[in-house]
Write an enzyme that holds these catalytic residues in place. Structure first.
Site: not given
Length: 501
Positions: A31, A77, A276, A318-319, A417
């Protein structure tokens, strides 16, 4: 914390090429792990080992993934997990539902309905957006009590679809009468899971160890050792929490053993969740050591697949998170600055909070702050301005993280993000077919096809369950909130375009 990284560095072969289909699939999501995160950890490893080395994932890179959601170019997410799991684009905040709040069948659910065993292994709360997106359906990611209900099978229209859960978030399984509960109702989900759905529910490290790396134990099994998220790797106490690598291998062995008994396969979702969180908190130490642990786990999974060639692995974030940049300003990037810290900025923020309440003189407290907060975190030659900044900071953890980052030549451009493409890694059966640049939904489509799963059939089964569809619809107040959020976002985009032109 200057540690050897030799065990997580690897010279790895390119993905194996086979014509057969995999029996088992592992999807591993780091993540918030962007391209700069990989460079960041590799440069640190090169400095510590005083050699030119690669991370475990470097030789597994096969492509890039585009990450936009349906309502924004910068995904969260929830939308990203739904994209991977259901193969559809949806709005930020959506868990297993489309833009009309209708449930979409996930690859994990499809696998379960086709006789496969399934698992979710994460270091966040097990009810957090990424794992939730593979096994539950709610219109808002913050509905974690409802997510927990569905995870154990209590309110899921398909019944229990998960066989193994490992991660944090015990508070969402406890009734509100429990002092550790996060719920707003009296549902004792922990007991319901055990008594009604035959789960083995445990928060004990000893119970986890009794699985003997998956050689023992029955399904369904849930290991949830912490009330909220599990610890950052740099702060983890191995006496109470296993590493992500330990959990991943235990889950693989347990699923494989039980799948062979039932003459079937499995689908396993893994997540290095807290990479993340460190990006959101601008903490280079937390970010670094969770990335290194992700690489340990990837190496371990790769080696496991070498002994189980009917299994395939894809891994993609996810990013990106934090807008991480290295070499700011003027080509200045010093990994050496990061070798002194023993823990994360979150840890030292807690130490600071304790010192502030010490019954001592102001001079004594300041000396302790300089030594035990700044010094132990690796920030030296602290100025009076920096001490004052910590005192007035809205977040001591973010302040400390940014200060250490600045000394190392690291810059974070956002607390959120970004929209950059992220790396796709693969190993095992047919993963070479994913060489290239893909939308995140295409990754989900590929895995489903490899396992012979039809996500649309599961979606149809979910959407024909009228009572469930009705139960997960947002009420009028929630719809107004969601619409207002979308309109505010569209306004921001319009304003940005106006400024540009």
């Amino acid at each position: 914390m200057k540690v050897s990284t030799t065990s997580i560095l690897a010279a790895m072969a390119l993905p194996m090429i086979h014509a057969a289909k995999p029996k088992n699939y592992v999807f591993f999501l780091p993540d918030g792990y962007g391209p700069a995160s990989e460079t960041f950890a590799r440069d640190y490893a090169n400095y510590v080992d005083d050699a030119i080395v690669k991370l475990a994932v470097d030789d597994l890179a096969i492509g890039l993934v585009r990450t936009k959601a349906s309502d924004t170019l910068v995904t969260d997410s929830a939308a990203a997990a739904t994209a991977y799991a259901c193969g559809i684009k949806t709005y930020n905040g959506a868990i297993g539902v489309d833009d009309n709040y209708l449930p979409c069948g996930t690859i994990l659910e499809a696998a379960k309905l086709n006789g496969y065993l399934t698992g979710l292994v994460v270091t966040s709360r097990i009810t957090h957006a990424s794992p939730a997106g593979f096994a539950t359906h709610v219109y808002d990611r913050d509905m974690e009590a409802e997510i927990a209900d569905q995870l154990v099978g209590y309110s899921h229209p398909l019944g229990r679809v998960v066989d193994i859960m490992m991660g944090g978030g015990k508070c969402f399984f406890l009734p509100q009468s429990d002092e550790d509960s996060c719920r707003e109702d009296d549902v004792d989900l922990w007991s319901i899971a055990e008594k009604t759905y035959d789960w083995t529910m445990t928060s004990s490290r000893e119970a986890f160890d009794n699985l003997r790396n998956g050689e023992s134990g029955d399904l369904p099994f849930a290991f949830i050792p912490t009330s909220s998220h599990m610890a950052y790797e740099a702060d983890r106490d191995p006496q109470s929490e296993p590493s992500l690598t330990e959990m991943a291998i235990t889950a693989l062995n347990l699923l494989d053993r039980k799948a062979k008994e039932q003459e079937t396969g499995f689908f396993l979702f893994l997540e290095a969740s807290r990479i993340d969180h460190a990006g959101h908190g601008h903490d280079p130490i937390a970010h670094l050591f969770d990335i290194l642990e992700y690489n340990r786990a990837m190496l371990a999974v790769k080696q496991w697949i070498d002994d189980h060639e009917d299994t395939a692995l894809l891994s993609a974030a996810d990013h990106e998170c934090g807008g991480l940049t290295l070499g700011v300003p003027d080509y200045a990037w010093y990994p050496s600055v990061l070798t002194q810290a023993e823990h994360t900025s979150e840890h030292y923020a807690a130490v600071y909070k304790d010192i502030v309440h010490f019954n001592s003189t102001e001079a004594q407290r300041e000396s302790l702050i300089v030594d035990r907060v700044f010094g132990d975190y690796g920030i030296y030659n602290v100025t009076p301005k920096e001490i004052a900044g910590l005192v007035t900071a809205n977040s001591a953890a973010i302040f400390l993280g940014e200060l250490l980052s600045a000394r190392a030549g690291i810059n974070w451009s956002t607390l959120g993000h970004t929209a950059v493409d992220i790396s796709l890694f693969g190993y095992g059966l047919n993963t070479e077919k994913m060489v290239g640049n893909y939308e995140n939904i295409e990754v989900g489509h590929f895995m489903a096809a490899e396992l012979g799963l039809k996500l649309k059939d599961v979606t149809g089964q979910l959407q024909t369950n009228e009572s469930f569809v009705t139960s997960i619809q947002p009420n009028v107040k929630a719809k107004k909130f969601l619409k207002r959020f979308q309109l505010e976002h569209e306004h921001d985009v319009l304003q940005a375009r106006t400024r540009k032109h």
